[in-house]
Design a protein around this motif. Structure first.
Motif, PDB file in Angstrom:
ATOM      1  N   GLY A 149       0.815  -1.214   0.000  1.00  0.00           N
ATOM      2  CA  GLY A 149       0.000   0.000   0.000  1.00  0.00           C
ATOM      3  C   GLY A 149       0.843   1.256   0.000  1.00  0.00           C
ATOM      4  O   GLY A 149       0.547   2.224  -0.719  1.00  0.00           O
ATOM      5  N   ALA A 199       2.631   2.598   6.479  1.00  0.00           N
ATOM      6  CA  ALA A 199       4.042   2.220   6.328  1.00  0.00           C
ATOM      7  C   ALA A 199       4.517   1.281   7.431  1.00  0.00           C
ATOM      8  O   ALA A 199       3.947   1.229   8.524  1.00  0.00           O
ATOM      9  CB  ALA A 199       4.902   3.475   6.309  1.00  0.00           C
ATOM     10  N   GLU A 200       5.573   0.536   7.127  1.00  0.00           N
ATOM     11  CA  GLU A 200       6.237  -0.286   8.140  1.00  0.00           C
ATOM     12  C   GLU A 200       6.986   0.626   9.118  1.00  0.00           C
ATOM     13  O   GLU A 200       7.234   1.801   8.820  1.00  0.00           O
ATOM     14  CB  GLU A 200       7.250  -1.224   7.464  1.00  0.00           C
ATOM     15  N   ALA A 206      -3.526  -1.699   2.900  1.00  0.00           N
ATOM     16  CA  ALA A 206      -2.936  -1.237   4.156  1.00  0.00           C
ATOM     17  C   ALA A 206      -3.956  -0.363   4.867  1.00  0.00           C
ATOM     18  O   ALA A 206      -4.958   0.050   4.272  1.00  0.00           O
ATOM     19  CB  ALA A 206      -1.658  -0.445   3.879  1.00  0.00           C
TER      20      ALA A 206
HETATM   21  N1  LIG Z   1       3.453  -1.433   5.025  1.00  0.00           N
HETATM   22  C1  LIG Z   1       2.581  -2.352   4.388  1.00  0.00           C
HETATM   23  C2  LIG Z   1       1.451  -2.691   5.312  1.00  0.00           C
HETATM   24  C3  LIG Z   1       0.766  -3.917   4.909  1.00  0.00           C
HETATM   25  O1  LIG Z   1       1.339  -4.981   4.787  1.00  0.00           O
HETATM   26  C4  LIG Z   1       2.013  -1.751   3.129  1.00  0.00           C
HETATM   27  O2  LIG Z   1       2.149  -0.536   2.951  1.00  0.00           O
HETATM   28  O3  LIG Z   1       1.460  -2.496   2.305  1.00  0.00           O
END
Ligand SMILES: N[C@@H](CC=O)C(=O)O
Ligand SMILES: NC(=O)C1=CN([C@@H]2O[C@H](COP(=O)(O)OP(=O)(O)OC[C@H]3O[C@@H](n4cnc5c(N)ncnc54)[C@H](O)[C@@H]3O)[C@@H](O)[C@H]2O)C=CC1
Length: 346
Positions: free
Chosen positions: A183, A211-212, A324
């Motif tokens: 995402g 985001a991660e 996400a």
């Molecule tokens: N950071 C990931 C979250 C989902 O897995 C994304 O942006 O897709």
């Protein structure tokens, strides 16, 4: 009517989202799903931990400030994260594991999942590390202990691709897939098209909860690589490890590249794919591709994701939906809990 006792491991965006769904919808679930959830423990490295066998107030948990050691503000809470105690001894029937994804060794989440499964406690998780890197082992531990290990949210968050492909498309002869599986990177590419800088677009994706913890994983393709491994192993019976998947990301795509693509009627997309070769082996990779605007994946924008399964019987079957987001991903945890309820309550 069944009441499941659940412990939340990691209390960032996703598990807070689950607590919010519980606060708002538990009563409705009793009638529509045949069960309700009682949160008996929460643990988080930053916030601390809390346990209450009689159940915690989900609304109070959702309102907890995001300050270090915040659980100490609640009666019975502490600033320390007693992960092992909460997982093994809070009286939970299941844990919802949503700590950060470690793309290198899947820890400490893999250990958290193993602790629960070995203690006869179901696990639902959105964490990609344990599945991509230790999935076979954890499934075996779950099987030996007669409990479930569910991870629908690990690929495309709330959009049900794993269960759809492994159950509804079982027998359709899946030969491969290609998709937009991150995402954040898709959001960044979309916003850059609108004129935002790369860094500003990443900052927005962080703010929106896409985001991660380290967004390098999103923009360099490492997150998609984990998802490709999960899907390929699950659906193509592959035994891929991350080192089998060539991987590059979107960080080298400049505003000029984006403008040129737009002018020529095309869009940059980060694509994860895998397919079965004639000799039965599975090849997979992650790379940015320039797709003509007529391509079915070219118009998938923002944090939306989409994956196209190439099947022998139906041709291409494409699924598109949120990739996400906090509530979107919390919904995937709910879908895992529903699957557990349907399997174990009969
Ligand atoms: N950071 C990931 C979250 C989902 O897995 C994304 O942006 O897709
Ligand atoms: N946010 C999203 O859209 C999606 C997230 N995921 C995955 O879900 C998981 C959770 O995501 P978010 O809630 O967005 O992340 P987040 O970063 O908001 O929350 C993670 C929480 O885990 C805690 N934590 C980290 N290490 C810990 C440890 N050792 N012990 C206890 N707690 C620890 C952190 O303090 C933090 O509060 C991640 O693995 C992510 O990759 C999956 C699909 C979509």
């Amino acid at each position: 009517m069944t009441e499941y006792k659940i412990a939340l491991v990691g209390f960032g965006g996703v598990n807070r989202g689950l607590a919010q769904l519980i606060a708002e919808r538990n009563a409705e679930w009793k009638a529509t799903l045949g069960f309700s959830l009682k949160i008996v423990g929460v643990t988080d490295l930053f916030l601390g931990s809390i346990v209450a066998r009689e159940g915690l107030d989900a609304r109070q948990l959702v309102a907890l400030p995001g300050e270090q050691g915040a659980f100490a503000q609640l009666p019975g809470g502490t600033a320390e994260a007693f992960n092992e105690t909460i997982i093994k001894h809070s009286g939970a029937d299941m844990i919802s594991e949503a700590t950060f994804t470690n793309p290198v060794d899947g820890e400490p989440a893999t250990t958290f999942c193993r602790w629960a499964l070995e203690s006869g406690i179901h696990v639902v998780t959105t964490n990609k590390g344990p599945i991509a890197l230790h999935g076979a082992e954890l499934k075996d531990v779950a099987r030996r202990n007669g409990v479930a290990f569910e991870y629908e949210g690990s690929v495309m968050s709330g959009t049900p691709v794993i269960r759809l492909a492994s159950q509804a498309l079982a027998g359709a002869d899946i030969q491969g897939f290609e998709g937009i599986l991150n995402g954040t990177s898709n959001y960044v590419l979309t916003r850059m098209k609108d004129g935002l800088t790369f860094n500003d677009a990443v900052a927005q994706a962080q703010q929106l909860g896409y985001a991660e913890a380290d967004p390098t994983a999103d923009v360099e393709g490492y997150d998609v690589r984990l998802k490709v491994v999960i899907l390929a192993n699950e659906l193509l019976n592959a035994r891929l490890t991350v080192s089998d998947v060539a991987c590059s990301g979107i960080s080298s795509i400049s505003p000029k590249d984006i403008a040129q693509a737009t002018a020529s009627g095309a869009s940059w997309k980060l694509i994860g794919s895998a397919h079965r070769e004639a000799d039965g082996s599975v090849r997979a990779n992650v790379e940015a591709r320039l797709l003509p605007n007529e391509h079915p994946l070219a118009s998938v924008s923002g944090a939306l994701n989409a994956v196209s399964f190439n099947t022998g019987l139906l041709g291409a079957v494409t699924v598109c939906g949120p990739g996400a987001g906090r509530i979107e991903t919390a919904f995937a945890l709910l879908s895992d809990i529903i699957a557990i309820h349907n399997r174990y309550s009969k």
